[in-house]
Design a protein around this motif. Structure first.
Motif, PDB file in Angstrom:
ATOM      1  N   THR A  30      23.452  55.602  66.761  1.00 35.50           N
ATOM      2  CA  THR A  30      23.153  55.233  65.441  1.00 35.50           C
ATOM      3  C   THR A  30      22.211  56.138  64.642  1.00 35.50           C
ATOM      4  O   THR A  30      21.757  55.865  63.611  1.00 35.50           O
ATOM      5  CB  THR A  30      22.784  53.671  65.337  1.00 35.50           C
ATOM      6  N   GLU A  89      29.344  51.191  61.000  1.00 37.49           N
ATOM      7  CA  GLU A  89      28.240  51.800  61.424  1.00 37.49           C
ATOM      8  C   GLU A  89      26.983  51.057  60.934  1.00 37.49           C
ATOM      9  O   GLU A  89      25.891  51.067  61.598  1.00 37.49           O
ATOM     10  CB  GLU A  89      28.003  53.144  60.619  1.00 37.49           C
ATOM     11  N   LEU A  94      24.099  49.688  63.541  1.00 39.46           N
ATOM     12  CA  LEU A  94      22.759  49.782  63.166  1.00 39.46           C
ATOM     13  C   LEU A  94      22.185  48.346  63.387  1.00 39.46           C
ATOM     14  O   LEU A  94      20.799  48.445  64.037  1.00 39.46           O
ATOM     15  CB  LEU A  94      22.421  50.378  61.875  1.00 39.46           C
TER      16      LEU A  94
END
Length: 402
Positions: free
Chosen positions: A9, A124, A128
């Protein structure tokens, strides 16, 4: 948490941090404002100034972002924060609250940055968030460990310092100026009502667990020092009437014999009182059972005997003479009778009533005392010597007469 997990990430993290950019300063300010608004101890100024907190928060926010992006993996800043706040006396619960505020505000900034066009894909941001959660736990655990380690170190240091101050207070050559200084550090009054306690102990064992908190419950403050052979303490009483509750507390919680000094004042006489408490403790050590608490009987004759125990013993051996050679039960019976006779004003009738026996029996026992000691109970001087000798026998430890 592995390096690979962070790397998965890192591109997303770098982009979010780039978008936040100079906004890190604003995040740190919001965290600082919340800390001072929501955690009361900060607003008192007892922990640190707003400027100091802001500097620490700014550093920790930058470190959190660096870890999220995979630029940094050491936890030195978390260790430093935990230790510094422990030194400043901030409760651990308040430290963790401020820590959660920081991560909450920083994550809010990350979400806002991720939604800025063009928005970062939701999957994403979810990945994260997983790394942010893991970092939150990792840094939090480090913070707690560092805080507790430092707090334990400080506690041991303060206990050593406190024990040293109590030892100074109980030293025989302490001057008035030193007493005042030590009393201030121990939070004891210089003038007041005090007693000294000495409790027998095995090496390194506390013979009266939690004694200070149990005494605090009855409004009696105390300071303690654990020596090789005894736990010794100085107790500050509101007045002499607190003595009975004190003895009750000691009796309930002591695991072995305890000697207690007479009530005394001022504090400068603590060393003198410790000597009397130790005399009672030594005499009490061979008593049957455990947790036996005895206080030194405060009268001029007992204090005189205790002030020069070696001389008192030597003189008393001569005075009591053959009385000490009698079987213990016979010897103790005669000394008990003599003490009762003195307390009854020299009346065989009153002594008999006190001991529930015939006056002639009392007269017979008194005659046995005269024969064994070579003293006459009709001569005031001989009676005075026997009184002093009997006080020495009852007040000084039995084993010291061997």
């Amino acid at each position: 948490m592995t390096v690979e997990t962070i790397e998965s990430t890192s591109r997303t993290a770098e982009e979010v941090i780039r978008r936040i950019g100079p906004g890190i300063a604003a995040i740190a300010q919001r965290i600082t404002d919340r800390i001072f608004a929501e955690i009361p101890i900060y607003s008192t100024g007892a922990v640190a100034t707003p400027a100091d907190v802001l500097e620490s928060v700014t550093s920790n926010v930058q470190d959190a972002f660096d870890r999220l992006a995979g630029r940094k993996f050491d936890l030195a800043s978390a260790v430093k924060t935990g230790r510094v706040r422990a030194q400043q006396g901030l409760p651990l619960a308040d430290l963790l609250t401020s820590f959660r505020m920081g991560y909450d505000e920083a994550w809010g900034a990350i979400i806002r940055a991720a939604r800025t066009a063009p928005a970062i894909p939701a999957e994403e941001v979810v990945d994260l968030s997983r790394n942010w959660f893991h970092l939150h736990n990792l840094v939090g655990d480090t913070l707690i460990h560092a805080y507790r380690e430092e707090a334990q170190h400080l506690l041991l240091t303060r206990e050593r310092e406190r024990a040293a101050l109590v030892n100074v207070l109980l030293s025989s050559d302490i001057g008035l100026a030193t007493v005042v200084e030590v009393a201030e550090k121990l939070r004891l009054p210089v003038e007041g009502v005090f007693v000294v306690v000495a409790a027998a102990t095995g090496l390194g064992q506390d013979p009266i667990p939690r004694v200070d908190s149990n005494l605090s419950a009855i409004d009696v403050s105390s300071v303690w020092h654990l020596t090789q052979d005894a736990l010794v303490g100085v107790l500050s009483l509101e007045n002499a009437s607190r003595m009975r509750p004190v003895l009750d507390v000691l009796g309930r919680h002591a695991s072995g014999p305890v000697g207690v000094s007479p009530v005394f004042a001022p504090l400068r006489r603590a060393a003198w009182a410790l000597g009397l408490a130790r005399i009672v403790l030594r005499r009490n050590t061979n008593a049957a059972g455990t947790g036996t608490v005895e206080q030194f009987r405060d009268n001029p004759m007992n204090v005189l005997v205790a002030s020069a125990p070696d001389a008192a013993q030597e003189t008393s051996r001569t005075i009591l003479g053959g009385l000490l050679a009698l079987p213990p039960d016979r010897r103790d019976l005669l000394l008990e009778t003599f003490t009762a006779w003195i307390e009854s004003g020299g009346s065989a009738q009153a002594t008999g009533e006190l001991l529930t026996c015939h006056p002639n029996t009392i007269r017979h026992r008194l005659r046995r005392i005269e024969l064994a000691t070579g003293r006459s109970l009709t001569r005031p001087g001989d009676v005075a010597e026997l009184v002093a000798a009997s006080h020495a026998w009852t007040q000084l430890p039995p084993q010291s007469w061997a």
